[in-house]
Design an enzyme around this catalytic site. Sequence first.
Site, PDB file in Angstrom:
ATOM      1  N   HIS A 136       0.825  -1.222   0.000  1.00  0.00           N
ATOM      2  CA  HIS A 136       0.000   0.000   0.000  1.00  0.00           C
ATOM      3  C   HIS A 136       0.857   1.270   0.000  1.00  0.00           C
ATOM      4  O   HIS A 136       1.894   1.346   0.639  1.00  0.00           O
ATOM      5  CB  HIS A 136      -0.925   0.009   1.216  1.00  0.00           C
ATOM      6  CG  HIS A 136      -0.179   0.053   2.516  1.00  0.00           C
ATOM      7  ND1 HIS A 136       0.224   1.225   3.095  1.00  0.00           N
ATOM      8  CD2 HIS A 136       0.260  -0.941   3.317  1.00  0.00           C
ATOM      9  CE1 HIS A 136       0.863   0.961   4.214  1.00  0.00           C
ATOM     10  NE2 HIS A 136       0.904  -0.350   4.372  1.00  0.00           N
ATOM     11  N   HIS A 145      12.040  -1.525 -12.096  1.00  0.00           N
ATOM     12  CA  HIS A 145      11.830  -2.968 -12.253  1.00  0.00           C
ATOM     13  C   HIS A 145      11.866  -3.618 -10.871  1.00  0.00           C
ATOM     14  O   HIS A 145      12.877  -3.534 -10.168  1.00  0.00           O
ATOM     15  CB  HIS A 145      12.936  -3.559 -13.145  1.00  0.00           C
ATOM     16  CG  HIS A 145      12.837  -5.028 -13.355  1.00  0.00           C
ATOM     17  ND1 HIS A 145      13.743  -5.728 -14.101  1.00  0.00           N
ATOM     18  CD2 HIS A 145      11.938  -5.965 -12.914  1.00  0.00           C
ATOM     19  CE1 HIS A 145      13.423  -7.010 -14.135  1.00  0.00           C
ATOM     20  NE2 HIS A 145      12.328  -7.175 -13.399  1.00  0.00           N
TER      21      HIS A 145
END
Length: 209
Positions: A136, A145
């Site tokens: 979150h 990446h």
Amino acid sequence: MRRLAILGASGHGKVVADAALCAGWDEVCFFDDAWPGLERNDEWPVVGDFTRMLRQEGADFNAAVVGIGRNEVRLAKMAALKDAGVPLTSVVHPASVVSRYASIGEGCVIFGGAIVNVRADLGDGCIINTGATVDHDCRLAEGVHISPGANLAGNVTVGDGSWIGIGACVRQGVIIGRNVMVGAGAAVVSDIPNDVTVVGVPAKVVERN
Ligand SMILES: CC(=O)SCCNC(=O)CCNC(=O)[C@H](O)C(C)(C)COP(=O)(O)OP(=O)(O)OC[C@H]1O[C@@H](n2cnc3c(N)ncnc32)[C@H](O)[C@@H]1OP(=O)(O)O
């Protein structure tokens, strides 16, 4: 019939192709500068080089995605495609879990088993690789990446072009700079400056990039 064009006839490109077909695309084709010597990437045809892709020659396609793992190269190719008016899309594997409250930039790929949790914010051109989790309120800049099995706790920030290595983990609230390489299996427990490689548990700087 909807066809997706993928730049980069590589192993990573194959995973993008597979995810795209699982996500409902009817067909994929590849563009790669190894064409015309290279005619196939596994199951799929290679139909042109980057110049042909920019001109939308070689095959009709509805949208494109860059399947190149190197972050700075992926972002540069995305910019050139946008300038040429090629529509970019993101590919989200149906076996990933992406919160309806997350925000996903253009040209991202999210593979099977990945989780992007509520209020995570992904910039353009990010890769959330197989089984990685972005929890979150994480903020990923462009061209980040997150490698297979890496885990970002809540509220982590990752700067442009940074690469979190396979199986690494990042403590909640940590800020990772731009162009950072986090080595495989590292545990990042404090902020990381720009342009460094870190490895180990806890992660320490070993190199300037
Ligand atoms: C689907 C896919 O395949 S996605 C791709 C996923 N791949 C990754 O996540 C790769 C992540 N890359 C790494 O971890 C790399 O090892 C890097 C970037 C940290 C270092 O790479 P290189 O610069 O080539 O380092 P090199 O392999 O030469 O190792 C240099 C030293 O660092 C050590 N080292 C390398 N990686 C690590 C690591 N992750 N953790 C701890 N030590 C490491 C080596 O043991 C070596 O130590 P020594 O000098 O005492 O022998």
